[in-house]
Design a protein around this motif. Sequence first.
Motif, short mmCIF file in Angstrom:
data_model
loop_
_atom_site.label_atom_id
_atom_site.label_comp_id
_atom_site.label_asym_id
_atom_site.label_seq_id
_atom_site.Cartn_x
_atom_site.Cartn_y
_atom_site.Cartn_z
N TRP A 147 8.57 6.36 -8.16
CA TRP A 147 7.34 7.09 -7.91
C TRP A 147 7.27 7.64 -6.50
CZ3 TRP A 147 3.32 8.04 -11.33
CH2 TRP A 147 3.57 7.59 -12.61
N GLY A 148 8.34 7.53 -5.74
CA GLY A 148 8.36 8.09 -4.40
C GLY A 148 8.94 9.49 -4.39
N SER A 149 8.95 10.12 -3.22
CA SER A 149 9.43 11.50 -3.15
C SER A 149 10.94 11.59 -3.24
CB SER A 149 8.96 12.14 -1.84
OG SER A 149 9.51 11.44 -0.73
N GLY A 150 11.63 10.44 -3.13
CA GLY A 150 13.06 10.48 -3.20
C GLY A 150 13.61 10.50 -4.61
N GLY A 151 12.75 10.34 -5.62
CA GLY A 151 13.24 10.33 -6.99
C GLY A 151 12.13 10.63 -7.96
N ARG A 152 12.47 11.11 -9.14
CA ARG A 152 11.47 11.44 -10.16
C ARG A 152 11.52 10.42 -11.27
NH1 ARG A 152 7.46 14.80 -9.73
NH2 ARG A 152 7.71 15.47 -11.87
N ARG A 153 10.36 10.06 -11.75
CA ARG A 153 10.29 9.13 -12.86
C ARG A 153 10.76 9.82 -14.12
NH1 ARG A 153 6.43 8.14 -16.79
NH2 ARG A 153 6.13 5.97 -17.41
N GLN A 154 11.59 9.14 -14.88
CA GLN A 154 12.07 9.70 -16.13
C GLN A 154 11.02 9.49 -17.23
OE1 GLN A 154 14.95 11.49 -16.28
NE2 GLN A 154 14.78 11.18 -14.05
N GLU A 173 0.84 -1.20 0.00
CA GLU A 173 0.00 0.00 0.00
C GLU A 173 0.87 1.25 0.00
OE1 GLU A 173 -3.98 1.81 2.16
OE2 GLU A 173 -2.96 0.07 3.04
N VAL A 174 0.46 2.25 -0.79
CA VAL A 174 1.17 3.52 -0.87
C VAL A 174 0.19 4.65 -0.57
CG1 VAL A 174 2.86 2.66 -2.54
CG2 VAL A 174 0.73 3.69 -3.37
N ASP A 175 0.76 5.82 -0.33
CA ASP A 175 -0.07 6.99 -0.04
C ASP A 175 0.53 8.22 -0.71
OD1 ASP A 175 2.11 7.71 1.54
OD2 ASP A 175 1.17 7.03 3.40
N GLU A 176 0.04 9.39 -0.31
CA GLU A 176 0.47 10.62 -0.98
C GLU A 176 1.94 10.95 -0.70
OE1 GLU A 176 -1.89 14.64 -2.17
OE2 GLU A 176 -2.06 13.93 -0.09
N ARG A 177 2.47 10.41 0.37
CA ARG A 177 3.89 10.66 0.66
C ARG A 177 4.80 9.71 -0.11
NH1 ARG A 177 5.12 9.94 6.58
NH2 ARG A 177 3.81 8.12 6.25
N THR A 178 4.40 8.44 -0.20
CA THR A 178 5.29 7.44 -0.78
C THR A 178 5.16 7.32 -2.29
OG1 THR A 178 3.63 5.76 -0.22
CG2 THR A 178 5.44 6.07 1.33
N ALA A 179 4.02 7.72 -2.86
CA ALA A 179 3.83 7.67 -4.31
C ALA A 179 2.92 8.82 -4.72
CB ALA A 179 3.25 6.33 -4.73
N PRO A 180 3.40 10.06 -4.64
CA PRO A 180 2.51 11.22 -4.81
C PRO A 180 1.86 11.32 -6.18
CG PRO A 180 4.83 11.89 -4.78
CD PRO A 180 4.79 10.46 -4.36
N GLU A 181 2.58 11.01 -7.25
CA GLU A 181 2.01 11.16 -8.60
C GLU A 181 0.91 10.14 -8.85
OE1 GLU A 181 5.68 12.86 -11.19
OE2 GLU A 181 5.90 10.82 -10.44
N TYR A 182 1.23 8.91 -8.58
CA TYR A 182 0.27 7.81 -8.77
C TYR A 182 -0.95 8.02 -7.88
CZ TYR A 182 -1.26 2.87 -8.17
OH TYR A 182 -1.97 1.70 -8.06
#
Length: 318
Positions: free
Chosen positions: A307-314, A60-69
């Motif tokens: 997809w997390g806040s630590g990196g941006r999807r290319q 499970e993810v949320d707005e912090r761990t996968a903000p875009e998705y």
Amino acid sequence: MNYLKTAILLAGMTALFMGVGAVIGGQNGMLIAFVMALGMNLFSYWNSDKMVLRMYGAQEVDERTAPEYYGIVRELAQRAGLPMPRVYVIDNPQPNAFATGRNPQNAAVAASTGLLQTLSREEIAGVMAHELAHIRNHDTLIMTITATFAGAISMLANFAMFFGGSRDRDNPFGVVGTLVMMIVAPLAAMVVQLAISRTREYAADRAGAEICGQPMWLASALAKISSAAHRIPNMEAETHPATAHIFIINPLSGARMDNLFSTHPNTENRIAALRELAAQMGGRTSSFTAEPATPEPATGSWSTGPWGSGGRRQGPWG
């Protein structure tokens, strides 16, 4: 028309189940079969979502761990008039997605890492809108019921074949009819299950396209997912083939024929239907405008993922 067809097919599944019960024990067998079906469906109603999510190792993810998705799902749920579902990610290279849950208040959507890394933002919106359409149409419950019925019919047929069917006056089939029922019933149940699955996919394609406002986003996503799914194996799905029908594209094989034994409609047929819908909608199409929210510091395994806040999807989202 899709709802009428689904109702007819469900009625046929129920009649088939009762018929197998009659073969085993006449009228008493029908009653026992009904009680068994009720118990199995109650168990599936409460536990099927947890079982399938655990089966695929969904996190499970949320707005912090996968903000875009998460932001995509949130806006689409608002547009669809649905409560916010739980959002999951499956660590699997095959691009695919599914929805599960007994009702809109207890629903979940899941997308694979392969899908999130391969598709554009608009295409992901089209896929998630399709899954939310399944939730709004209560397809997740319908497919759970049909899968449970199909499994129960196969179990009862095997039981009848091993122990022999009822030979009293309550059995309307006779010896030959009993043998035919034992062989044909599981096959017929599978065909009905798959027919319901394909009917619901067409309905979810249309409703999903209307939710996101752009049918061609989903059409483009289906083409990409179908092509990749034929090349990239999904080992969990291969281990649990009975769950193949829940995915947006069949995760098991590259079969391209829209036949009785396909869990999904032919992808080209689905794309053609979406193109026709796009032409009908014309100027009524609307754009999906949600932007990913600025996340708080993330915790957990997704903080450094694409997809997390630590990196941006290319790619289109970069």
